[in-house]
Design a protein around this motif. Structure first.
Motif, PDB file in Angstrom:
ATOM      1  N   SER A   1       0.828  -1.213   0.000  1.00 61.71           N
ATOM      2  CA  SER A   1       0.000   0.000   0.000  1.00 61.71           C
ATOM      3  C   SER A   1       0.861   1.261   0.000  1.00 61.71           C
ATOM      4  O   SER A   1       0.531   2.250  -0.676  1.00 61.71           O
ATOM      5  N   ALA A   2       1.967   1.221   0.740  1.00 62.22           N
ATOM      6  CA  ALA A   2       2.844   2.389   0.796  1.00 62.22           C
ATOM      7  C   ALA A   2       3.485   2.662  -0.560  1.00 62.22           C
ATOM      8  O   ALA A   2       3.501   3.803  -1.045  1.00 62.22           O
ATOM      9  N   VAL A   3       4.007   1.611  -1.186  1.00 61.53           N
ATOM     10  CA  VAL A   3       4.641   1.787  -2.498  1.00 61.53           C
ATOM     11  C   VAL A   3       3.591   2.170  -3.541  1.00 61.53           C
ATOM     12  O   VAL A   3       3.881   2.927  -4.480  1.00 61.53           O
ATOM     13  N   MET A   4       2.364   1.693  -3.375  1.00 62.14           N
ATOM     14  CA  MET A   4       1.291   2.071  -4.287  1.00 62.14           C
ATOM     15  C   MET A   4       1.050   3.574  -4.245  1.00 62.14           C
ATOM     16  O   MET A   4       0.845   4.215  -5.291  1.00 62.14           O
ATOM     17  N   SER A   5       1.098   4.152  -3.058  1.00 60.84           N
ATOM     18  CA  SER A   5       0.896   5.606  -2.953  1.00 60.84           C
ATOM     19  C   SER A   5       2.042   6.362  -3.621  1.00 60.84           C
ATOM     20  O   SER A   5       1.826   7.398  -4.269  1.00 60.84           O
ATOM     21  N   VAL A   6       3.285   5.843  -3.494  1.00 59.60           N
ATOM     22  CA  VAL A   6       4.422   6.461  -4.188  1.00 59.60           C
ATOM     23  C   VAL A   6       4.227   6.370  -5.697  1.00 59.60           C
ATOM     24  O   VAL A   6       4.494   7.320  -6.447  1.00 59.60           O
ATOM     25  N   PHE A   7       3.747   5.226  -6.163  1.00 61.80           N
ATOM     26  CA  PHE A   7       3.503   4.996  -7.585  1.00 61.80           C
ATOM     27  C   PHE A   7       2.473   5.994  -8.124  1.00 61.80           C
ATOM     28  O   PHE A   7       2.674   6.614  -9.179  1.00 61.80           O
ATOM     29  N   ILE A   8       1.385   6.179  -7.403  1.00 60.27           N
ATOM     30  CA  ILE A   8       0.346   7.122  -7.833  1.00 60.27           C
ATOM     31  C   ILE A   8       0.894   8.544  -7.854  1.00 60.27           C
ATOM     32  O   ILE A   8       0.667   9.309  -8.802  1.00 60.27           O
ATOM     33  N   LEU A   9       1.629   8.917  -6.796  1.00 63.06           N
ATOM     34  CA  LEU A   9       2.207  10.257  -6.718  1.00 63.06           C
ATOM     35  C   LEU A   9       3.173  10.509  -7.877  1.00 63.06           C
ATOM     36  O   LEU A   9       3.176  11.593  -8.484  1.00 63.06           O
ATOM     37  N   SER A  10       3.978   9.507  -8.221  1.00 63.08           N
ATOM     38  CA  SER A  10       4.944   9.679  -9.308  1.00 63.08           C
ATOM     39  C   SER A  10       4.238   9.846 -10.648  1.00 63.08           C
ATOM     40  O   SER A  10       4.687  10.630 -11.498  1.00 63.08           O
ATOM     41  N   MET A  11       3.145   9.120 -10.866  1.00 64.20           N
ATOM     42  CA  MET A  11       2.409   9.278 -12.128  1.00 64.20           C
ATOM     43  C   MET A  11       1.811  10.676 -12.243  1.00 64.20           C
ATOM     44  O   MET A  11       1.842  11.294 -13.323  1.00 64.20           O
TER      45      MET A  11
END
Length: 644
Positions: free
Chosen positions: A114-124
């Protein structure tokens, strides 16, 4: 207010990432808190992007690292449109993950995912909103690395490890091309500005080639697609929904941004994009049809839909070069609208596929069946996605493909015969692709949900939790709304295209459905009659009587055998010497992995031989090392002098 919402959404995503990483222990409350932060952030980003989409642009300077080296954002109509796509899909995926994460192996892994998912969304979001090449590269690499870690969630699996190699190599190659492009633009501009003022035609073409390779790899255009089917099927289903539904669109955004705002397109650019889009669409759906792995099938369908989007972009460039601005806008509108539609129905399909995989415990559709009675809500939602991706009215996929067909039909007013012949040929391939997509999802839906269960696991499947239904259900409603109200939505956005108003068609369908339902209720007999169905003389049919996925695909294997390069194997043994009494046997159909055997493996072998040769060269004395270093420095100086 708008800037505050956008920055607040980004801040919440960053807080979600820190929460999941810092508090990573065995409690599910941590990943639940992270997901609720993602949901809140998505709502803020949508609310902040809508005023920009319907109003004027917005510039935000986040951090000035050094003079000329800024993390800055520029939100305009195009950027806000893609931020809305990212935020909407992220919102639904986060809701879905509230139930999906319970099925992961541990809470620690769910926290990290979940944490890395939030980083992924933020980067996009950062890639889409970047105002300069430095910000673009910075967020692009974060997107690449975070998606790699998400995909490697089940890192102990052999299939995941193989997928990880493909993805890491190709995604870093994409970054290399993007970095080369940024260097050329910096040399031309003297800054990290996203522009090419005064650049010659040769430099513009070179930048286009680099940009197309960088964004084409990330979009999964054939032959740069090899990572996509492996990565999407190896990832957790909520990650697959984000990667296929959103990350591919970030690459589409990059290409559209360069073609519309930065470069001055030439006719051969459009022809190249159009042809590669045609090849991707046709081969993507052909390879999807042969798959029995449900997630792999959906992954190849993503390649097909990216090909359709590329067709629209190619038409936009061709029409623009001929000065046909109205036709160019229709083609670009079709490409962007299909980007939105594909993000919605493909994320929906991956989430519902994840629900099915959890319920059955297998991705092989040959081991499914009969789920329509056991998982009714998931069945209806998957059906909406299947109808939408098959471009059937009145859903959204029909409207975006209709816009693309209209672009092709209007192209026959062009004067140049060679271009008209090319567009007519591509139009025929597009029609074939649409028909094959419908057949592919007849196979997928029928084999997964209809008939009798073909395994004990399928027979004991149960409906998933409410959050795993609500997430994709929101997208199912969006499929219908975008299909029925396409014309009013475009008019609200300030665009006017000559399209049929599907709201009237929808009203007619609703009235017809109500009438049929009323007639059935009024005139059908009240008593139910139970009887056995005819089974060719067999008293009790079993699931082995059902039409299998392999049997359904066999006619297509024969039609496209030159592409599949199918090889049939039959092994039989008999009870007697006359081979009259059959004992047992085994048969199989093998297809050629063309891109593996003829492109990727030969290239990998070449680099392996070069590496072994270089390794032998390194095993020398100190004087030779000094000579190599001197020659390398000399070549770098000469190259730098030539470039400057």
């Amino acid at each position: 207010m708008t800037a505050g919402l956008l920055l607040g959404g980004g801040g919440l995503l960053l807080a979600a990432a820190l929460t999941g990483i810092v508090l990573n222990h065995g409690r599910k409350k941590v990943w639940q808190a992270v997901l609720w932060l993602i949901i809140t952030a998505a709502v803020c980003l949508i609310c902040g992007s809508l005023p920009v989409f319907f109003g004027g642009p917005l510039d935000i300077l986040l951090w000035s690292i050094a003079p000329g080296l800024d993390i800055a954002f520029h939100f305009d109509h195009l950027a806000s449109f893609f931020v809305i796509i990212i935020s909407l899909i992220s919102l639904c995926v986060a809701i879905y993950s509230l139930g999906y994460n319970h099925h992961l192996s541990s809470n620690e892994r769910a926290n990290l995912l979940s944490a890395v998912m939030s980083v992924f969304i933020l980067s996009m979001v950062g890639v889409v909103a970047s105002a300069n090449t430095f910000s673009l590269l910075f967020f692009w690499e974060i997107m690449a690395l975070s998606s790699f870690f998400l995909m490697m969630n089940d890192y102990q699996g052999v299939f995941t490890q193989r997928a990880g190699v493909y993805y890491f190599v190709l995604t870093q190659l994409s970054t290399v091309f993007l970095m080369m492009m940024a260097v050329v633009m910096y040399i031309q501009n003297g800054s990290f500005e996203l522009s090419l003022y005064g650049a010659s035609s040769g430099i513009q073409s070179f930048v286009f080639i680099l940009a197309f390779l960088a964004f084409g790899i990330k979009a999964g255009i054939i032959p740069l697609h090899k990572w996509l089917p492996y990565a999407h099927s190896a990832s957790p289903s909520n990650v697959s929904a984000l990667m296929s539904g959103v990350m591919l669109k970030v690459a589409v955004y990059g290409l559209v941004r360069f073609l519309t705002d930065i470069l001055s397109p030439e006719i051969w650019w459009g022809v190249s994009i159009l042809l590669l889009g045609m090849i991707s669409a046709l081969l993507g759906i052909i390879y999807a049809f042969k798959e029995h792995d449900l997630k792999m099938l959906l992954a190849f369908c993503s390649i097909e839909n990216i090909g359709i989007i590329m067709m629209g972009i190619g038409l936009y460039v061709i029409f623009g070069c001929y000065g046909l601005d109205t036709m160019a806008m229709l083609a670009l509108g079709a490409a962007l609208f299909h980007s939105l539609n594909h993000a919605i129905f493909k994320s929906l399909l991956f989430m519902t596929a994840g629900s099915v995989v959890i319920a059955v415990g297998d991705r092989n559709i040959e081991k499914m069946g009969g789920l329509v009675k056991l998982m009714p809500y998931t069945t209806v939602i998957f059906l909406v996605g299947a109808v939408s991706i098959s471009a059937l009215p009145p859903f959204n996929g029909f409207m975006s493909e209709l816009m693309l067909f209209e672009s092709f039909f209007q192209s026959f007013s062009l004067a140049e015969s060679s271009i008209k012949i090319l567009l007519f040929s591509v139009l025929a391939i597009l029609a074939l692709t649409s028909a094959l997509a419908a057949a592919c999802f007849v196979k997928a839906f029928g084999e997964v949900f209809l008939a009798m269960p073909r395994s004990q696991e399928a027979a004991s499947a149960k409906e998933v939790s409410k959050s795993m239904i609500i997430g994709p259900a929101i997208l199912a409603v969006a499929c219908l709304v975008l299909g029925l109200f396409t014309v009013p939505i475009f008019e609200m956005a300030g665009y006017s295209f000559d399209l049929p108003d599907m709201s009237l068609v929808g009203l007619v369908l609703v009235i017809f459905g109500v009438l049929v339902f009323g007639m059935v209720r009024l005139f059908s007999p009240r008593e139910s009659r139970l009887s056995e169905t005819w089974a060719c003389g067999y008293i009790r049919p079993t699931p082995r009587f059902e039409y299998t996925a392999a049997g359904f695909a066999e006619p297509l294997f024969q039609i496209f055998r030159l592409i599949y390069r199918t090889r049939h194997y039959n092994e039989r043994s008999y009870e007697d010497n006359q081979q009259a009494i059959f004992k047992q046997g085994k048969s199989a159909i093998h297809t050629l992995k063309f891109f593996d055997e003829y492109i990727y493996l030969p290239i990998a072998g070449l680099f392996g031989r070069i590496s072994r040769y270089v390794s032998r060269l390194q095993d020398v004395d100190l004087g030779s090392h000094i000579l190599y270093s001197f020659i390398t420095v000399l070549l770098v100086i000469l190259a730098a002098r030539w470039l400057w």
